[in-house]
Design an enzyme around this catalytic site. Sequence first.
Site, PDB file in Angstrom:
ATOM      1  N   ASP A  68      -1.949   5.886   7.901  1.00 51.15           N
ATOM      2  CA  ASP A  68      -1.644   7.307   7.819  1.00 51.15           C
ATOM      3  C   ASP A  68      -0.240   7.587   8.356  1.00 51.15           C
ATOM      4  OD1 ASP A  68      -2.730  10.174   7.533  1.00 51.15           O
ATOM      5  OD2 ASP A  68      -2.025  10.141   9.609  1.00 51.15           O
ATOM      6  N   GLU A 112       0.784   5.493   3.643  1.00 50.24           N
ATOM      7  CA  GLU A 112       1.102   6.862   3.234  1.00 50.24           C
ATOM      8  C   GLU A 112       2.511   7.183   3.720  1.00 50.24           C
ATOM      9  OE1 GLU A 112      -0.842  11.271   3.880  1.00 50.24           O
ATOM     10  OE2 GLU A 112      -0.245  10.107   5.640  1.00 50.24           O
TER      11      GLU A 112
END
Length: 575
Positions: free
Chosen positions: A220, A289
Amino acid sequence: MTLPSKQILEPHPSSLGSTATNRPWWKGAVIYQVYPRSFQDTSGNGIGDLKGVIKRLSYIASIGVDAIWVSPFFKSPMKDFGYDVSDFTAVDPLFGTVEDFKLLVDSAHQLGLKVIIDQVLSHTSDQHEWFQTSRMDNTNDKANWYVWADPCEDGTEPNNWRSIFGGSAWSWDEQRKQYYLHNFLTSQPDLNFHCEAMREQILKEMTFWLDIGIDGFRLDAINFCYHDSQLRNNPEKPVSERKGRGFSADNPYAAQYHKYDSTQPETLEFLKDIRLLADRYPNIVLLGEVNSDDSLTTMAEYTSDNDKLHMAYSFELLADDFGTAYLTDTVGTINTKLIQGWPCWAISNHDSVRVVTRWGRNNNRTQFAKTLLAMAASLRGSVCVYQGEELGLCEAPIEHSQLQDPFGIEFWPEFKGRDGCRTPMPWHTGDSHAGFSDSAPWLPIPDVHKALSVSEQEQDPHSVLNFYRQFLAWRKDQLCLLEGNLDFISTDNELLIFSRSMPSFGAHRNSDASTLVACFNLTDEPKTWQPKAESALNWTLELLPLSSTEQPRFESGSWHFPASTFAIFSAQGED
């Protein structure tokens, strides 16, 4: 010209099977994102849990995907619904136990599904014991594990960095008498990746899950790990250049070039450390990401040289921007830059407005959802499918009084937050709370979603769900879609047309075409395309939008595409 159809009408077996190539399992894979909080509740508290995911694994496998990505289930005060981790190696009691997760991994593997989990590395919860220790003073053993800074001479923040969730990225800590950095909520302090001891501990936390038997990590906000150690001010960005990527364009965060608060060169070396760890285990994938000022370039850097990430994705196809020109430019740029790496595409996830609303404005939802899946899964790369996307769910209407998302609460009504894409899965139309829970769910399930439940779509051969099964079954046998080259075919009528090709298929099973040509009408108006006759003579119709009310048709030397339809051809040559 009569073109014989080769439509596949029966779902493919859910097992992964093997190919005649040495392609890694993740290359060209379809990854199904599970947001556990909203997937299936088995405890009766209105919140989904790991046992609920286990209960529905056979459903996920039936879609024909290759892997699941499970959003955070770690111990957390839930200020950001799990993205504020207070213990990286514990399961939050809301979701279950570590033993539940081990059973999930084993059960998924028995169904032929790989398991990817989130790792939120750039920050923790302020309730994490590391932060509680770090804030005590500037001499303890974790004093340097977070980003602390003295105030300016006038007592103000150390610099002009902004938080994505609003306000300054710095908050004063009265106990330590310093500011700490938080790129997100004030309760999500940023870890200091310039600290070697902290980095080593992060790798140990990741090892815990690798030892359990997971198949990969989705990292993330990975470009937020490092900050500029000199704490230099970010340059201001002209209004004309501000755009929303994971945040709205009018968010003050968009008013800066994020030159110093993220995407620092040191991140590349840390990614190499993560890759060295991952490579100690068989067939692990690292998916990052990325959300930077130039995400496509950052993706290329983070996936270069086969020693960092295997794949990366950005918010470029999760934004409001849409259309043939935009898609051609974005995909074409990735195609050019990611020479050594591999892209992963996502057009919906837990942070963005659902795509049939965001791009389609809820027009012709059923057919638009089918065509978008065919488009995304035909691009060069792997693809993430967000839960409910296979049902064609629209963005759920959420009233201000129903808001749970702190992001939405802060910026309402200009930005209504992420709750509308996070409402619970509708399993059974006639059941209490759509079969999600025996109790009132944490977010409401709108009637429009209940009408699109899994139970309803299972019975309809023309449904979005059954189209997903049919398309993904067909895709498994198309090697040129799984790993071939992509070339755009230019038109002047807003049709998105590209070819996917392999030099040779070798011994790959059930494949007889060296090139596929994919044609998509993503507009709400009919379009016509006249390919070059000498090329089209060798084409065979491979796939249409199955059971669509309006099908593309060939007439008078041209293809006529109704709104939101597509066709895929096998070809010996291309236009």
